[in-house]
Design an enzyme around this catalytic site. Structure first.
Site, PDB file in Angstrom:
ATOM      1  N   ASP A 357       0.851  -1.190   0.000  1.00  0.00           N
ATOM      2  CA  ASP A 357       0.000   0.000   0.000  1.00  0.00           C
ATOM      3  C   ASP A 357       0.886   1.239   0.000  1.00  0.00           C
ATOM      4  O   ASP A 357       1.986   1.248  -0.572  1.00  0.00           O
ATOM      5  CB  ASP A 357      -0.955  -0.073   1.212  1.00  0.00           C
ATOM      6  CG  ASP A 357      -2.249   0.690   1.003  1.00  0.00           C
ATOM      7  OD1 ASP A 357      -2.242   1.909   1.208  1.00  0.00           O
ATOM      8  OD2 ASP A 357      -3.271   0.070   0.627  1.00  0.00           O
ATOM      9  N   ASP A 358       0.454   2.280   0.648  1.00  0.00           N
ATOM     10  CA  ASP A 358       1.153   3.565   0.707  1.00  0.00           C
ATOM     11  C   ASP A 358       2.578   3.380   1.248  1.00  0.00           C
ATOM     12  O   ASP A 358       2.883   2.378   1.885  1.00  0.00           O
ATOM     13  CB  ASP A 358       0.343   4.458   1.662  1.00  0.00           C
ATOM     14  CG  ASP A 358       0.559   5.920   1.405  1.00  0.00           C
ATOM     15  OD1 ASP A 358       1.538   6.265   0.735  1.00  0.00           O
ATOM     16  OD2 ASP A 358      -0.252   6.721   1.899  1.00  0.00           O
ATOM     17  N   ARG A 434      -5.731  16.155   4.415  1.00  0.00           N
ATOM     18  CA  ARG A 434      -4.683  15.166   4.670  1.00  0.00           C
ATOM     19  C   ARG A 434      -3.337  15.667   4.115  1.00  0.00           C
ATOM     20  O   ARG A 434      -2.615  14.945   3.463  1.00  0.00           O
ATOM     21  CB  ARG A 434      -5.044  13.825   4.035  1.00  0.00           C
ATOM     22  CG  ARG A 434      -4.421  12.636   4.746  1.00  0.00           C
ATOM     23  CD  ARG A 434      -4.579  11.358   3.950  1.00  0.00           C
ATOM     24  NE  ARG A 434      -4.105  10.215   4.709  1.00  0.00           N
ATOM     25  CZ  ARG A 434      -3.709   9.072   4.172  1.00  0.00           C
ATOM     26  NH1 ARG A 434      -3.746   8.919   2.872  1.00  0.00           N
ATOM     27  NH2 ARG A 434      -3.302   8.084   4.918  1.00  0.00           N
ATOM     28  N   LYS A 467      -4.053  -0.292  -6.841  1.00  0.00           N
ATOM     29  CA  LYS A 467      -5.109   0.259  -5.976  1.00  0.00           C
ATOM     30  C   LYS A 467      -5.038   1.772  -6.153  1.00  0.00           C
ATOM     31  O   LYS A 467      -4.067   2.402  -5.749  1.00  0.00           O
ATOM     32  CB  LYS A 467      -4.865  -0.133  -4.518  1.00  0.00           C
ATOM     33  CG  LYS A 467      -5.879   0.460  -3.545  1.00  0.00           C
ATOM     34  CD  LYS A 467      -5.578   0.028  -2.116  1.00  0.00           C
ATOM     35  CE  LYS A 467      -6.446   0.766  -1.106  1.00  0.00           C
ATOM     36  NZ  LYS A 467      -6.002   0.532   0.269  1.00  0.00           N
ATOM     37  N   TRP A 468      -6.058   2.336  -6.783  1.00  0.00           N
ATOM     38  CA  TRP A 468      -6.067   3.750  -7.189  1.00  0.00           C
ATOM     39  C   TRP A 468      -6.864   4.541  -6.159  1.00  0.00           C
ATOM     40  O   TRP A 468      -8.085   4.462  -6.130  1.00  0.00           O
ATOM     41  CB  TRP A 468      -6.708   3.852  -8.576  1.00  0.00           C
ATOM     42  CG  TRP A 468      -6.714   5.197  -9.205  1.00  0.00           C
ATOM     43  CD1 TRP A 468      -7.335   6.325  -8.755  1.00  0.00           C
ATOM     44  CD2 TRP A 468      -6.096   5.561 -10.447  1.00  0.00           C
ATOM     45  NE1 TRP A 468      -7.129   7.357  -9.630  1.00  0.00           N
ATOM     46  CE2 TRP A 468      -6.378   6.921 -10.684  1.00  0.00           C
ATOM     47  CE3 TRP A 468      -5.326   4.862 -11.390  1.00  0.00           C
ATOM     48  CZ2 TRP A 468      -5.936   7.597 -11.825  1.00  0.00           C
ATOM     49  CZ3 TRP A 468      -4.892   5.540 -12.522  1.00  0.00           C
ATOM     50  CH2 TRP A 468      -5.194   6.889 -12.722  1.00  0.00           C
ATOM     51  N   ASP A 469      -6.155   5.304  -5.350  1.00  0.00           N
ATOM     52  CA  ASP A 469      -6.815   6.008  -4.243  1.00  0.00           C
ATOM     53  C   ASP A 469      -7.107   7.461  -4.611  1.00  0.00           C
ATOM     54  O   ASP A 469      -6.560   8.006  -5.589  1.00  0.00           O
ATOM     55  CB  ASP A 469      -5.909   5.931  -3.002  1.00  0.00           C
ATOM     56  CG  ASP A 469      -6.699   5.914  -1.703  1.00  0.00           C
ATOM     57  OD1 ASP A 469      -7.857   6.378  -1.705  1.00  0.00           O
ATOM     58  OD2 ASP A 469      -6.154   5.452  -0.689  1.00  0.00           O
ATOM     59  N   CYS A 517     -10.552   3.181  -5.040  1.00  0.00           N
ATOM     60  CA  CYS A 517     -10.571   3.504  -3.617  1.00  0.00           C
ATOM     61  C   CYS A 517     -10.655   5.013  -3.480  1.00  0.00           C
ATOM     62  O   CYS A 517     -10.065   5.742  -4.273  1.00  0.00           O
ATOM     63  CB  CYS A 517      -9.293   2.978  -2.960  1.00  0.00           C
ATOM     64  SG  CYS A 517      -9.098   3.444  -1.230  1.00  0.00           S
ATOM     65  N   ASP A 539     -12.770   2.059   4.727  1.00  0.00           N
ATOM     66  CA  ASP A 539     -11.595   1.901   5.594  1.00  0.00           C
ATOM     67  C   ASP A 539     -11.993   1.282   6.927  1.00  0.00           C
ATOM     68  O   ASP A 539     -11.136   0.918   7.721  1.00  0.00           O
ATOM     69  CB  ASP A 539     -10.945   3.265   5.872  1.00  0.00           C
ATOM     70  CG  ASP A 539     -10.033   3.698   4.735  1.00  0.00           C
ATOM     71  OD1 ASP A 539      -9.729   2.869   3.860  1.00  0.00           O
ATOM     72  OD2 ASP A 539      -9.634   4.873   4.715  1.00  0.00           O
TER      73      ASP A 539
END
Ligand code: GLA
Length: 725
Positions: A357-358, A434, A467-469, A517, A539
């Site tokens: 992930d990130d 954020r 995974k496209w956030d 996402c 989430d």
């Protein structure tokens, strides 16, 4: 344009209709005479348009076939394309300003034809303004087996000299027969997505909308039912959604006489479009369906339609892999050794796709920096990602990665080089969410940069999953560099380029699976699901909360798009067990998302058994028909049943939530009976999970079995198989 009430003295010419129908026996769109017009049929619904003597195209009826004859005797018609003009009695679909500042439109019919669009019969009707060079073409694409129509319009400036300003252009307007109606929609916020709401539609306008590129507050889905019909599995239900991920609106305009107009499309709030001479503007598709099978039928029709016709064709029929995602295990603090340790256990338990992930890209040590710089962090991965990917591939798993392309942190090389690439207004604060700003993807340079950097990432590494956030909402949507007349087009142009970017990446990298996402389920819609194969629903991974979130999600979207992980999260200190967490996550696309290096041997064994079971039932979950047997919104338990199309097998997920003293609450008094649905009544079925007892289909459906789960926060999966007696 005025509303016309046509009293058809003689019984509507069914004879001529039948003649036409026979003539085009496989046709779902037939032209009619007396009155002239078109009749569009799906398996259970009819949509009737008439062409008046004054050359106006009007919608006469949309609803069940059975009631058509009744309505034909007294046709109460309304404009198919309600415009701003004359009497403002309806919610307009089209609002334009002509070069001489005339703001009223007046349409007249030009011609119509039935053509094929993407393999489906589609009625195309052209109307034009009576005076000005404006042409509006409406499309109705028919998907009879799903009882669904897709509606959209294009407008063209057929002039040579002057611009026409579009102030509002919706995709479709639908009129339902007079009745008292209830609206079901969804509501939510971060961590609380897809919560079902029910409300009476009283006179006035109820609007569902998005204005900030997020659909947490209201996903763009709805269901409307006559107030007296509220059975889950029977009764009329109109349902719909919009194939769009930008700002949208859906209006429910209820008149005193009982009629209901539903209008939906792009939200033109703080938005307009300059239609230059010779150019055309096309709206997104509005999807509308009708069923006689209640809320269950509405969900089944819409989800089957999405699964079979909307999802990207390349992965549409392929089972989604069991995935591992590192976010809750390692957050931003990622490195090769620790990811490989997670991957080893993931593989042992049966995971097929390992996703980092990130945190993997240059300078991304927390959420204050680095978004926009899509190159590998060499401090964390001195040799790049590929050596780690190779080891993961050698274990027998595919590798996937997280990106958030539409965003930038002010603390990034990209922003330092291009501070003008974000949405902003001069003299106004650039609000951070954020610690990030939103790139103005309407800009061609931003589009090209993202295409280049994401292509390089996918070219240099064997990545099979993205995974496209999209983690913040839109603010200060300014584009000072654009010509003044285009500045309010920015939101629409952004979405056009977002779609163009995903489409280009998919074309270049056809083997990559995409996950949608947006801080969880903040942007799940058919615009995304026609480009992305699955979606991260929330989430919030607490299994009990997920029972509610997932039940709502499954009202509109298919289970093979609903990604659900097992994690350590326990939002209400209920301490649900690992088996319960698996059983909840297994009703969608199963994933694991926390530190599994801490699993005990028993937990690993359980995980392995559950993943094996998931693989056995995966086709049923991902491609079967869902019957939502027990709603958590009504009971202190929930049950979902997925059944094969040939009714030979099914799987039933049963979840207990809190248990109460018998007799102490209304819920505790409800009969503890589980009735299945959709089985072959005459056939026999064996239930694995209940000592392989054999029951007849009609017994399981009409008498039912005792609710099989005992104890709070316990669950059970029943595998049902057709068998000989
Ligand atoms: C969002 C997503 C999470 C995770 C984080 C990473 O919150 O919804 O699943 O990917 O971003 O920063």
């Amino acid at each position: 344009m005025k509303i016309t009430i046509l009293y058809i003295a003689a019984i509507f010419s069914f004879a001529s209709l039948k003649a036409n129908a026979n003539q085009f026996s496989d046709s779902v769109i037939i032209s009619t005479s007396n009155p002239g017009g078109w009749m569009i049929s799906t398996n259970n619904s009819v949509y009737q348009l008439i062409l008046t003597k004054e050359n106006e195209v009007q919608q006469a009826y949309y609803g069940p076939k059975a009631q058509l004859a009744f309505h034909q005797k007294k046709i109460s018609a309304a404009d198919e394309i309600p415009v701003r003009g004359a009497f403002p009695t309806k919610t307009p679909l089209l609002e334009v300003v002509f070069p001489d500042n005339v703001r009223d439109a007046e349409l007249t019919f030009v011609n119509a034809e039935v053509l094929q669009v993407e393999g489906r019969q589609t009625l195309k009707i052209i109307q034009k303004d009576k005076y000005y060079p404006l042409e509006i073409t409406s499309f109705i694409r028919v998907l009879p087996e799903f009882d669904i129509l897709e509606k959209w319009v294009t407008v063209k400036n057929t002039g040579k000299k002057n611009n026409i300003k579009i102030e509002n252009l919706q995709s479709a307007s639908i009129h339902l027969p007079p009745d008292a109606y209830d609206l079901t929609h969804m509501a939510g916020e971060w961590g609380h997505e897809f919560q079902l709401r029910n409300t009476a539609l009283t006179e006035g306008v109820k609007t569902l909308q998005a204005r900030d590129f997020k659909s947490f507050a209201n996903p763009n889905w709805f269901m409307v039912r006559p107030a007296k019909e509220n059975e889950d599995i029977s009764g009329s239900a109109w349902f719909g959604t919009l194939q769009y991920s930008g700002n949208w609106r859906i209006d429910f305009d209820k008149a005193f006489n009982g009629k209901l107009q539903i209008t939906g499309g792009i939200n033109f709030w703080d938005t307009d479009w300059t239609l230059k001479p010779g150019t055309t503007f096309e709206t997104p598709r509005f999807i509308i369906g009708y069923t006689r099978s209640g809320s269950e039928g509405a969900a089944q029709h819409l989800t089957a339609y999405i699964r079979k016709t909307v999802l990207p064709a390349s992965f549409r029929d392929k089972p989604r892999p069991v995935l591992y995602n590192s976010w809750y295990a390692t957050a931003f603090n990622v490195n090769e050794e620790q990811q490989l340790a997670l991957a080893k256990i993931a593989k042992e338990t049966g995971v097929e796709l390992f996703v980092i992930d990130d945190g993997w890209f240059k300078g991304r040590n927390d959420d204050h920096a680095a978004l926009g710089d899509w190159t590998v962090d060499r401090q964390k991965f001195p040799n790049g990602l590929q050596p780690m990917i190779k080891k993961i591939n050698d274990m027998g798993m595919d590798f996937g990665i997280w990106v958030e392309p539409e965003m930038v942190n002010p603390n990034s090389d990209l922003y330092r080089a291009h501070p003008d690439w974000v949405f902003h207004f001069p003299n106004r604060t650039r609000h951070e969410g954020r610690h990030q700003l939103m790139l103005n993807l309407a800009r061609e340079d931003v589009y090209q940069y993202l295409l280049r950097s994401l292509s390089a990432l996918l070219q240099e590494n064997n990545i099979r999953f993205i995974k496209w956030d999209h983690n913040r909402t839109l603010s200060e949507p300014g584009w000072p560099d654009a010509p003044a007349s285009e500045q309010r087009e920015v939101r629409i142009r952004y979405i056009t380029n977002l779609y163009r970017l995903i489409d280009a990446l998919r074309a270049r990298f056809p083997n990559v699976l995409f996950e949608d996402c947006s801080s969880g389920g903040g942007r799940v819609d058919l615009g995304m699901l026609s480009r992305m194969d699955q979606a991260w629903a929330s989430d919030n991974t607490d299994p009990v909360d997920r029972i509610f979130i997932q039940y709502g999600y499954l009202s509109a979207f298919p289970a093979n798009t609903m990604v659900s992980w097992i994690t350590h999260e326990d939002w209400h200190s209920l301490k649900p067990g690992l088996a319960y967490k698996f059983d909840v996550a297994m009703s969608g696309v199963l994933g694991i998302g926390y530190d599994i290096t801490k699993w005990t041997d028993d937990e690993k064994k359980l995980a392995k058994t559950k993943i094996e079971q998931y693989k056995e039932i995966r086709d049923l979950v991902q491609f079967g028909t869902l019957h939502r047997l027990v709603s958590p919104f009504k009971d202190n338990k929930s049950a979902l049943q997925y059944i094969a199309e040939d009714r030979s097998s099914a799987v039933v997920f049963c979840y207990n939530m809190a248990e109460y003293l018998n007799g102490s609450t209304a819920q505790a008094q409800e009969a503890n009976i589980l009735k299945l649905r959709g089985l072959d009544p005459g056939a026999f079925y064996k239930i694995q999970g209940l000592n392989n007892v054999v029951y007849k289909g009609d017994f399981l459906m009409n008498i039912g079995i005792a609710w099989p789960v005992r104890g709070a926060y316990k669950s059970m999966i029943l595998q049902v198989q057709k068998t000989k007696q």
